[in-house]
Design a protein around this motif. Sequence first.
Motif, PDB file in Angstrom:
ATOM      1  N   ALA A 114      39.745  39.969  38.476  1.00 52.43           N
ATOM      2  CA  ALA A 114      38.992  39.868  39.796  1.00 52.43           C
ATOM      3  C   ALA A 114      37.635  39.140  39.503  1.00 52.43           C
ATOM      4  CB  ALA A 114      38.858  41.230  40.170  1.00 52.43           C
ATOM      5  N   TYR A 115      37.048  39.127  38.437  1.00 54.78           N
ATOM      6  CA  TYR A 115      35.777  38.567  38.402  1.00 54.78           C
ATOM      7  C   TYR A 115      35.656  37.039  38.491  1.00 54.78           C
ATOM      8  CZ  TYR A 115      36.441  37.379  33.216  1.00 54.78           C
ATOM      9  OH  TYR A 115      36.517  37.114  32.086  1.00 54.78           O
ATOM     10  N   LEU A 116      36.954  36.254  38.533  1.00 56.02           N
ATOM     11  CA  LEU A 116      36.914  34.891  38.401  1.00 56.02           C
ATOM     12  C   LEU A 116      36.726  34.442  40.020  1.00 56.02           C
ATOM     13  CD1 LEU A 116      39.225  33.788  35.883  1.00 56.02           C
ATOM     14  CD2 LEU A 116      36.814  33.960  35.577  1.00 56.02           C
ATOM     15  N   TYR A 117      36.043  33.585  40.361  1.00 59.34           N
ATOM     16  CA  TYR A 117      36.073  32.895  42.104  1.00 59.34           C
ATOM     17  C   TYR A 117      37.287  32.494  42.317  1.00 59.34           C
ATOM     18  CZ  TYR A 117      30.769  32.816  41.083  1.00 59.34           C
ATOM     19  OH  TYR A 117      29.508  33.135  40.838  1.00 59.34           O
ATOM     20  N   ARG A 118      38.095  31.910  41.449  1.00 61.17           N
ATOM     21  CA  ARG A 118      39.066  31.156  41.960  1.00 61.17           C
ATOM     22  C   ARG A 118      40.366  31.971  42.010  1.00 61.17           C
ATOM     23  NH1 ARG A 118      41.773  27.955  36.862  1.00 61.17           N
ATOM     24  NH2 ARG A 118      43.812  28.273  38.181  1.00 61.17           N
ATOM     25  N   THR A 119      40.439  33.470  41.756  1.00 68.77           N
ATOM     26  CA  THR A 119      41.570  34.224  41.588  1.00 68.77           C
ATOM     27  C   THR A 119      42.268  34.427  42.981  1.00 68.77           C
ATOM     28  OG1 THR A 119      40.908  35.270  39.581  1.00 68.77           O
ATOM     29  CG2 THR A 119      42.300  36.399  40.901  1.00 68.77           C
ATOM     30  N   LEU A 147      46.707  43.563  37.994  1.00 66.51           N
ATOM     31  CA  LEU A 147      45.306  43.310  38.599  1.00 66.51           C
ATOM     32  C   LEU A 147      44.488  43.912  37.779  1.00 66.51           C
ATOM     33  CD1 LEU A 147      45.956  43.287  42.388  1.00 66.51           C
ATOM     34  CD2 LEU A 147      46.234  41.113  40.812  1.00 66.51           C
ATOM     35  N   VAL A 148      43.349  42.791  37.310  1.00 66.03           N
ATOM     36  CA  VAL A 148      42.260  43.698  36.180  1.00 66.03           C
ATOM     37  C   VAL A 148      41.048  43.047  36.938  1.00 66.03           C
ATOM     38  CG1 VAL A 148      43.808  43.844  34.331  1.00 66.03           C
ATOM     39  CG2 VAL A 148      42.335  41.958  34.606  1.00 66.03           C
ATOM     40  N   LYS A 149      39.987  43.757  36.296  1.00 65.48           N
ATOM     41  CA  LYS A 149      38.809  43.252  36.952  1.00 65.48           C
ATOM     42  C   LYS A 149      38.246  42.106  35.767  1.00 65.48           C
ATOM     43  CE  LYS A 149      36.556  47.448  38.769  1.00 65.48           C
ATOM     44  NZ  LYS A 149      35.658  48.401  38.865  1.00 65.48           N
ATOM     45  N   GLY A 150      38.651  42.052  34.595  1.00 56.71           N
ATOM     46  CA  GLY A 150      38.056  41.111  33.618  1.00 56.71           C
ATOM     47  C   GLY A 150      37.380  41.169  32.503  1.00 56.71           C
ATOM     48  N   ALA A 151      37.433  41.012  31.168  1.00 55.76           N
ATOM     49  CA  ALA A 151      36.646  41.412  30.283  1.00 55.76           C
ATOM     50  C   ALA A 151      35.998  40.249  29.173  1.00 55.76           C
ATOM     51  CB  ALA A 151      37.715  42.120  29.158  1.00 55.76           C
ATOM     52  N   TYR A 152      35.975  39.157  29.796  1.00 54.30           N
ATOM     53  CA  TYR A 152      35.504  38.077  28.892  1.00 54.30           C
ATOM     54  C   TYR A 152      34.132  37.738  29.531  1.00 54.30           C
ATOM     55  CZ  TYR A 152      39.840  37.452  26.676  1.00 54.30           C
ATOM     56  OH  TYR A 152      41.224  37.470  25.929  1.00 54.30           O
ATOM     57  N   LYS A 153      33.268  37.207  28.714  1.00 54.74           N
ATOM     58  CA  LYS A 153      31.848  36.883  29.140  1.00 54.74           C
ATOM     59  C   LYS A 153      32.088  35.381  29.579  1.00 54.74           C
ATOM     60  CE  LYS A 153      26.975  36.031  27.659  1.00 54.74           C
ATOM     61  NZ  LYS A 153      26.688  36.932  28.936  1.00 54.74           N
ATOM     62  N   LYS A 201      45.779  42.093  49.280  1.00 52.37           N
ATOM     63  CA  LYS A 201      46.755  40.962  49.272  1.00 52.37           C
ATOM     64  C   LYS A 201      47.941  41.081  48.753  1.00 52.37           C
ATOM     65  CE  LYS A 201      43.166  37.194  50.304  1.00 52.37           C
ATOM     66  NZ  LYS A 201      44.083  36.645  51.474  1.00 52.37           N
ATOM     67  N   GLN A 202      47.950  41.748  47.268  1.00 58.54           N
ATOM     68  CA  GLN A 202      49.012  41.606  46.729  1.00 58.54           C
ATOM     69  C   GLN A 202      49.996  42.833  47.107  1.00 58.54           C
ATOM     70  OE1 GLN A 202      50.577  39.737  44.686  1.00 58.54           O
ATOM     71  NE2 GLN A 202      51.890  41.104  43.394  1.00 58.54           N
ATOM     72  N   LEU A 203      49.405  43.829  47.387  1.00 62.99           N
ATOM     73  CA  LEU A 203      50.302  45.162  48.171  1.00 62.99           C
ATOM     74  C   LEU A 203      50.961  44.731  49.309  1.00 62.99           C
ATOM     75  CD1 LEU A 203      48.274  48.412  47.232  1.00 62.99           C
ATOM     76  CD2 LEU A 203      50.309  47.614  46.257  1.00 62.99           C
ATOM     77  N   LEU A 204      50.051  44.205  50.162  1.00 65.83           N
ATOM     78  CA  LEU A 204      50.631  43.841  51.795  1.00 65.83           C
ATOM     79  C   LEU A 204      51.712  42.674  51.483  1.00 65.83           C
ATOM     80  CD1 LEU A 204      47.597  43.928  53.878  1.00 65.83           C
ATOM     81  CD2 LEU A 204      49.386  45.517  53.434  1.00 65.83           C
ATOM     82  N   SER A 205      51.633  41.854  50.427  1.00 64.94           N
ATOM     83  CA  SER A 205      52.641  40.908  50.252  1.00 64.94           C
ATOM     84  C   SER A 205      54.171  41.502  49.851  1.00 64.94           C
ATOM     85  CB  SER A 205      52.270  40.034  49.046  1.00 64.94           C
ATOM     86  OG  SER A 205      52.358  40.422  47.865  1.00 64.94           O
ATOM     87  N   GLY A 206      54.212  42.700  49.578  1.00 67.30           N
ATOM     88  CA  GLY A 206      55.369  43.345  49.040  1.00 67.30           C
ATOM     89  C   GLY A 206      55.907  43.079  47.911  1.00 67.30           C
ATOM     90  N   HIS A 207      55.019  42.341  47.135  1.00 65.21           N
ATOM     91  CA  HIS A 207      55.538  42.110  45.784  1.00 65.21           C
ATOM     92  C   HIS A 207      54.933  43.288  44.767  1.00 65.21           C
ATOM     93  CE1 HIS A 207      56.397  38.436  47.344  1.00 65.21           C
ATOM     94  NE2 HIS A 207      55.246  37.898  47.248  1.00 65.21           N
ATOM     95  N   ILE A 222      47.854  48.028  39.247  1.00 69.15           N
ATOM     96  CA  ILE A 222      46.452  48.257  39.470  1.00 69.15           C
ATOM     97  C   ILE A 222      45.998  48.790  38.177  1.00 69.15           C
ATOM     98  CG2 ILE A 222      44.649  49.315  40.657  1.00 69.15           C
ATOM     99  CD1 ILE A 222      47.778  48.862  42.258  1.00 69.15           C
ATOM    100  N   ALA A 223      45.502  47.946  37.116  1.00 65.61           N
ATOM    101  CA  ALA A 223      44.941  48.315  35.941  1.00 65.61           C
ATOM    102  C   ALA A 223      43.513  48.754  35.769  1.00 65.61           C
ATOM    103  CB  ALA A 223      45.207  47.178  34.898  1.00 65.61           C
ATOM    104  N   THR A 224      43.343  49.973  35.862  1.00 61.72           N
ATOM    105  CA  THR A 224      41.729  50.387  36.231  1.00 61.72           C
ATOM    106  C   THR A 224      41.476  51.835  35.800  1.00 61.72           C
ATOM    107  OG1 THR A 224      39.857  50.518  37.757  1.00 61.72           O
ATOM    108  CG2 THR A 224      42.170  51.241  38.678  1.00 61.72           C
ATOM    109  N   HIS A 225      40.406  52.166  35.155  1.00 60.71           N
ATOM    110  CA  HIS A 225      40.019  53.561  34.913  1.00 60.71           C
ATOM    111  C   HIS A 225      39.012  53.947  36.054  1.00 60.71           C
ATOM    112  CE1 HIS A 225      40.846  52.641  30.690  1.00 60.71           C
ATOM    113  NE2 HIS A 225      41.931  53.148  31.086  1.00 60.71           N
ATOM    114  N   ASP A 226      38.838  53.162  37.071  1.00 64.71           N
ATOM    115  CA  ASP A 226      37.606  53.447  38.100  1.00 64.71           C
ATOM    116  C   ASP A 226      38.218  54.101  39.355  1.00 64.71           C
ATOM    117  OD1 ASP A 226      35.933  53.144  40.183  1.00 64.71           O
ATOM    118  OD2 ASP A 226      35.436  51.169  39.825  1.00 64.71           O
TER     119      ASP A 226
END
Length: 305
Positions: free
Chosen positions: A162-167, A183-189, A212-218, A222-226
Motif C-alpha cells: 500500500a505504500y507505493l503510489y503505483r499499487t 495486501l500489506v502496507k510495505g516494509a522497505y525504505k 477494491k479487492q474485496l468488492l472485485s470478488g477475488h 489482509i495482512a496486518t496487526h493494525d
Amino acid sequence: MEAITRDFFLFLSKSNILNRLAQNWGSQIATGKIIGGKNFEASIPMIRKLNEQGLTVTVDHLGEFVDSREVARERTQECIRAIQWIAQEKLHSHVSLKMTSLGLDIDLDLVRDNMSSILECAEQHEVMVTIDMEDEARCQKTLDLFKEFKQRYHYISTVLQAYLYRTEQDLEELNQYAPFLRLVKGAYKESSKVAFPEKEDVDENYKKLIKKQLLSGHYTAIATHDDKMIDFTKKLAEEHQIGKDRFEFQMLYGMRNKTQLELVKQGYNMRVYLPYGNDWYGYFMRRLAERPANIAFAFKGMLKK
C-alpha cells in the motif's frame, strides 16, 4: 518519532555483522518465538499445533538477494521439499518465496526455470505458492512474472504494497487474472518519489486497496496487526455482504497470538506467516520497522516461555 524508529530498524536490517551474529548465536532464541526452526522439518510440530488451533499457515524459507546460480537452485529445491512435506504431512499451509531468492538479480530465464519447477510441484500437490513482493525497483519484474505464470498455473498468488503510489493501478491491471492477493502496507525504505512518506496516506491507500479487492470478488488476504484495518475490513464485509469465506486475515508468527485466536472464534479465516531458516535477522528488523507496536508484540513473544 515513528519515522526515526522505522529508519533505525531498516538501517539495522542491512548490517552484515549483526546478521552473521544472529545466524551464529540467535537462532536458538528466535526458534519457536518468531521463526519455526532452522529447517522445514523442525517447523512441522509448530505448523501442526497452529492448524489444531484453527489457524492456517504460510511458510517462508528466509533468505533473499541471491547472487549465485547454485544457491538459487538450492533455494528452489528447498521450496519443493517444503511443498512435498506439506502434502505428505497433510498440513494446512501455503508457501511464500521471493523472486530474488530464485535468481531475479542474476537472470530472468533462471527465475523462470526455478519457479516453473516449484509450480509444477505445487499444482501436483495443490499447495498455494505466494510470490512475495520486494522493493520498488523489483516490483515490475515481479508482477510481470506473476502474470506470466498465472496464465499457466492455478496455485499462485502475489503481494501488493500500500505504500507505493503505483499499487492502485497495479491492482486494476491484475483484476483480469482473478488474483488471490495478499495486501500489506510495505516494509522497505523507499524514496518519496515512489512511495507515500506519511503513515496516514499509507493507511488510506491500504483501505482503498482492501475495498477494491474485496468488492472485485477475488479472494483477499489482509495482512496486518493494525486493529483499525481489521475493524475496517469487518465493517466493509458486513456492509457489502461479503462472506467470511472470501477473505482472510494474516499475521506474523509470535505476534498478537490472542488476537489471532479471537478472530478464529469469530469465524474469520486467520493465517499465520511462519518463517524458518537461519537468515532471520533482516526479516525481523523489517517487521519491527513496519509498525512501532510490532516492537512490543515481538519482544513480548520472545520473552514468553
